[in-house]
Scaffold this motif. Sequence first.
Motif, PDB file in Angstrom:
ATOM      1  N   ASP A  14       7.172  -2.133   5.865  1.00  0.00           N
ATOM      2  CA  ASP A  14       7.838  -3.189   6.793  1.00  0.00           C
ATOM      3  C   ASP A  14       8.188  -4.653   6.154  1.00  0.00           C
ATOM      4  O   ASP A  14       9.386  -5.104   6.440  1.00  0.00           O
ATOM      5  N   CYS A  47       0.758  -1.084  -0.042  1.00  0.00           N
ATOM      6  CA  CYS A  47      -0.116  -0.219   0.154  1.00  0.00           C
ATOM      7  C   CYS A  47       0.903   1.303   0.033  1.00  0.00           C
ATOM      8  O   CYS A  47       0.703   2.168  -0.873  1.00  0.00           O
ATOM      9  N   SER A  48       1.790   1.262   0.819  1.00  0.00           N
ATOM     10  CA  SER A  48       2.742   2.263   1.195  1.00  0.00           C
ATOM     11  C   SER A  48       3.479   2.658  -0.373  1.00  0.00           C
ATOM     12  O   SER A  48       3.790   3.924  -0.524  1.00  0.00           O
ATOM     13  N   ASP A  69       7.995  -4.746   2.762  1.00  0.00           N
ATOM     14  CA  ASP A  69       9.005  -4.508   1.512  1.00  0.00           C
ATOM     15  C   ASP A  69      10.466  -4.385   2.157  1.00  0.00           C
ATOM     16  O   ASP A  69      11.327  -4.914   1.456  1.00  0.00           O
TER      17      ASP A  69
HETATM   18  C1  LIG Z   1       7.549 -11.088  -5.691  1.00  0.00           C
HETATM   19  C2  LIG Z   1       6.159 -10.692  -4.773  1.00  0.00           C
HETATM   20  N1  LIG Z   1       6.211 -11.397  -3.630  1.00  0.00           N
HETATM   21  C3  LIG Z   1       4.719 -11.065  -2.990  1.00  0.00           C
HETATM   22  C4  LIG Z   1       4.287 -10.284  -3.380  1.00  0.00           C
HETATM   23  C5  LIG Z   1       2.767  -9.789  -2.683  1.00  0.00           C
HETATM   24  N2  LIG Z   1       2.845  -8.674  -1.772  1.00  0.00           N
HETATM   25  C6  LIG Z   1       2.644  -7.484  -2.435  1.00  0.00           C
HETATM   26  S1  LIG Z   1       2.745  -6.431  -1.080  1.00  0.00           S
HETATM   27  C7  LIG Z   1       3.179  -7.481  -0.056  1.00  0.00           C
HETATM   28  C8  LIG Z   1       3.253  -7.212   1.473  1.00  0.00           C
HETATM   29  C9  LIG Z   1       3.268  -5.634   1.555  1.00  0.00           C
HETATM   30  O1  LIG Z   1       3.610  -5.210   2.913  1.00  0.00           O
HETATM   31  P1  LIG Z   1       4.308  -3.906   3.401  1.00  0.00           P
HETATM   32  O2  LIG Z   1       5.601  -3.930   2.643  1.00  0.00           O
HETATM   33  O3  LIG Z   1       4.263  -3.887   4.931  1.00  0.00           O
HETATM   34  O4  LIG Z   1       3.442  -2.797   2.774  1.00  0.00           O
HETATM   35  P2  LIG Z   1       2.043  -2.259   3.266  1.00  0.00           P
HETATM   36  O5  LIG Z   1       0.966  -2.683   2.310  1.00  0.00           O
HETATM   37  O6  LIG Z   1       1.785  -2.749   4.704  1.00  0.00           O
HETATM   38  O7  LIG Z   1       2.315  -0.673   2.935  1.00  0.00           O
HETATM   39  C10 LIG Z   1       3.111  -8.755  -0.536  1.00  0.00           C
HETATM   40  C11 LIG Z   1       3.512  -9.886   0.460  1.00  0.00           C
HETATM   41  C12 LIG Z   1       4.452  -9.341  -4.546  1.00  0.00           C
HETATM   42  N3  LIG Z   1       3.795  -8.345  -5.125  1.00  0.00           N
HETATM   43  N4  LIG Z   1       5.568  -9.741  -5.302  1.00  0.00           N
END
Ligand SMILES: Cc1ncc(C[n+]2csc(CCOP(=O)(O)OP(=O)(O)O)c2C)c(N)n1
Lengths: 613, 342
Positions: free
Chosen positions: B99, B57-58, B101
């Motif tokens: 967190d 999302c971030s 990422d």
């Molecule tokens: C190679 C790969 N693996 C898994 C994903 C799925 N994925 C997208 S965002 C994410 C986690 C996001 O969490 P965070 O970095 O904390 O960001 P937030 O959405 O909380 O801001 C995952 C597992 C992806 N896009 N690419």
Amino acid sequence: MDKQFIETDDAVIRFSGDSGDGMQLTGTLFADTAAFLGNGVSTFPDFPAEIRAPQGSLAGVSGFQVHVGSGEVRTPGDYCDILIAMNPAALKANAQWAKPASTIIVDSDLFTEKNIEKAGIKGANIFEELKLNDRNILYAPITTLTKECLADSTLDNKAKSRSKNMFALGICFYLFNQPLTYAEKYFENKFRKKPQFIEPNKLVLRGGYNYAANIQAIPNTYKIKTSNPEKGVYRNIHGNQATAWGLIAASEKSGLPLFCGSYPITPATGILEELAIRKDLGVKTLQVEDEIAGICTAIGAAFAGNLAVTTTSGPGLSLKSEALGLAVMVELPVVIVDVQRGGPSTGLPTKTEQSDLSQALWGRNGECPLIVMSAQSPADCFEKAFRAAKLAVEHMTPVILLSDGFIANGSEPWLIPSVAGFPDIKAPIVPEGTTGYMPYARDEERLARFWAIPGTPGLEHRIGGLEKDFLKGSPSIDPQNHQLMVDMRAAKVAKVADFIPEQEIIGNTEGDLLAVGWGGTFGHLYTAVTQLQKKGKDISLAHFNHINPLPKNTREIFEKFKQIIVCELNSGQFANYLRMKYPHIIFEQYNKVQGLPFTVIELTNKFNTLITK
Amino acid sequence: MTTKYASQDFKSDQEVKWCPGCGDYAILAAVQKALPEVAEILEYKKERFTFISGIGCSSRFPYYVNTYGFHGIHGRAAAIATGIKVANPALSVWQITGDGDALAIGGNHFIHAVRRNIDLNIILFDNQIYGLTKGQYSPTSRLGTVTKTSPFGTVEHPFVPGEIVLGARGTFFARTLDIDIKLTAECLVASAKHDGTSVTTVLQNCVIFNDGTHKEYADKDIREERTIVLRHGEPMIYGKNRDKGLMIDYENLRLKSVKIGENGITEKDILVHNMENPNPGIHMMLVNMKFPDFPVALGVIRAVKDSTYDDNVREQIERSRQHPVCSNVDELLRSGSTWTID
Ligand SMILES: Cc1ncc(C[n+]2csc(CCOP(=O)(O)OP(=O)(O)O)c2C)c(N)n1
Ligand code: SF4
Ligand SMILES: [Mg+2]
């Protein structure tokens, strides 16, 4: 007494010893001397997989093969005429490569019972055990004689015996009637800062030469006929060095700074090393934390307007897959050099193979086309690296350039071109002051988008890995837009066919048998095909270096031959690709996956079974 | 001449698509507040700003800032940003990451960017959850966090981002709250002024999947009691009545929270924050302070000078160019041993 010598067209010499014996240098000096005299030369090193295996063990044997000839020399040769084996392990490891009528030179001082046992040979007579009895064997006490040459020297004993490789080289120079001057000059340059080593090396070299001249054991010496090579300035060049230099040349031609982000991996590391020392030409190299970072830093550098490169081998290319998709999506120029080695997994790191072709073509998620091309010989890596960079920049796309361990480590003399003779590289950079910039608007001829470099006022824009609007580049999930973009990315890469040379044929453009190859097998295929042509056989060669897209005349070529055989160092990846493209054509295959190059003899044997006239 | 910018100049035409109430909105506001200030102080033109992100999302953030932007792939923002900065050191490079990422899939790139001390401004949105993929636990989720992939609570220990940054020899670390736009902007301006990798962690609320994760110290009415805003050169005092402070407990070699006026403790006994202390010992203790035993440390915790990677690269090139072995490709091709056939 005047020396008697036999004139010959070509000869293959294989230097082998313990990895600490300096065989690579010995072979290189022999090759350089021959090239300097105007002979054709091709070399190939055969490194042990272990860096420092136990002394005298089979695992520690290091080899270097040199093929010297009067005219064109395209391969390092299948089997050798002269084998230098500095110890029993080297003899055992290389016995299979010695021709039936070859001469074998060994350091008799090291053929002790203990060393023979270390090489894993039981029984009194090692030559009998290895079935080498009928060869012409020169049993020379090289270690003793080297020490004698240096009896008056102040060097310590270790340093003295380390120069025994120069004694062996001296013997070879005598055998081929070659002067010592080139090697002597080399010592003078190399040891400019340690002059105490110059004289001893010269003494031992001459000692070997004189020893060979004085003993009766050498019945004949040889002279390779010199031909009349093209005039100009020459040098020897390795594939990895040529790749690095081709990229630097592309940087100079395009006016784009060169950036390389890589992670070390055999046999590709040489390119990163070669680029890293070129800070004087402004080359930026990053040794990053892994291959993913290698390509991602390159993508970042491309976004920022550099000529961006990442270099690797098969396992590293696997790690780069996801980011390659990103490069395809953001349509930025990145050159990915894959110096192939034996796979899968860690496989055979020091051995050659062509088994990454499918990975290069298909190894990504989504519909993800990019340019795939290859280089065919050590020196050719220069031109192909240059071309890969030109295509990447002018067509705004990633390009995978396939090299392999064989051409990367092999070397050949190269008539040095002048950079002025190379084509211009015109990057489609959006000039400052442009209004209404649309990140995904395209030029009609190439379908390439335009490159707006961060830092330019007024061109601020955002791109990324989400599917994008066909003009604005902002994220779009519109179904029709996605279809359009998928088709557009494919059409853009297909259009590259209008900008690459047509496929050449060596031999008649129609006939009985067409041999087909790609990449680093060129030397062997060329030699095999031209040998048969000289014997009047109806065979031609089409050796490809543009794989995606294929040259425009490819289909036309295939349709004019009765039989086609695709030869490659994998289980048939190019053959299957061609079958997919041209389902109406029958492709025979000839494959080898042993970590070794083809031999000319196995190719000619195979072709002979197919040729009908 | 410096151009004066307003927040408005850094707003893009893209519709912002975070969930209503998401903490990311406040961070966006803080960035748009900080950028005009950074531009003024450092005399940057708008086109020098470049925002790079991974996935999450971030990481959609760059679309909403009207500068150069690159939405990368999951975890790789630090590597992409590194390439951009080395290729063009004149750019002001900002990395947006979550967190997950930064610390899960991108952990390797994150620690190496910090270790290299390349001049990036990293903003780590720490909502202690995977937002975009709909609420799985992340490397910063508290032990026992119940999510769809940890229905019985997590059984793994979380990272403290600041601890990783200091462990990787980081030269700049700040921590702030999404809702405190002023403090966030202050940290970001400091980050921009810092040469080298700067990491600013923003404790961010994900209303949908991890609502209230920072609540116990971030809520307005108790915030002053449960957090401490550190400022260089000032005593480490906090509390609504500014009656609490931090001292070193020499017996146990750790920090202790004390009440000023009790047991003869005066303001003079309170530790003074030195963000420039090269020794990370106290900084490490500060980033590890956890509620309820301690106030959560906010503000710029560490900002020390060291040579940066991009400067070192540039210097090496400049030095080599002053004494080139080759000054163009024609010379390069003819360097070393060559021979002439004529
Ligand atoms: C190679 C790969 N693996 C898994 C994903 C799925 N994925 C997208 S965002 C994410 C986690 C996001 O969490 P965070 O970095 O904390 O960001 P937030 O959405 O909380 O801001 C995952 C597992 C992806 N896009 N690419
Ligand atoms: S899911 Fe959470 S982090 Fe993502 S936009 Fe919604 S509130 Fe924000
Ligand atoms: Mg998160």
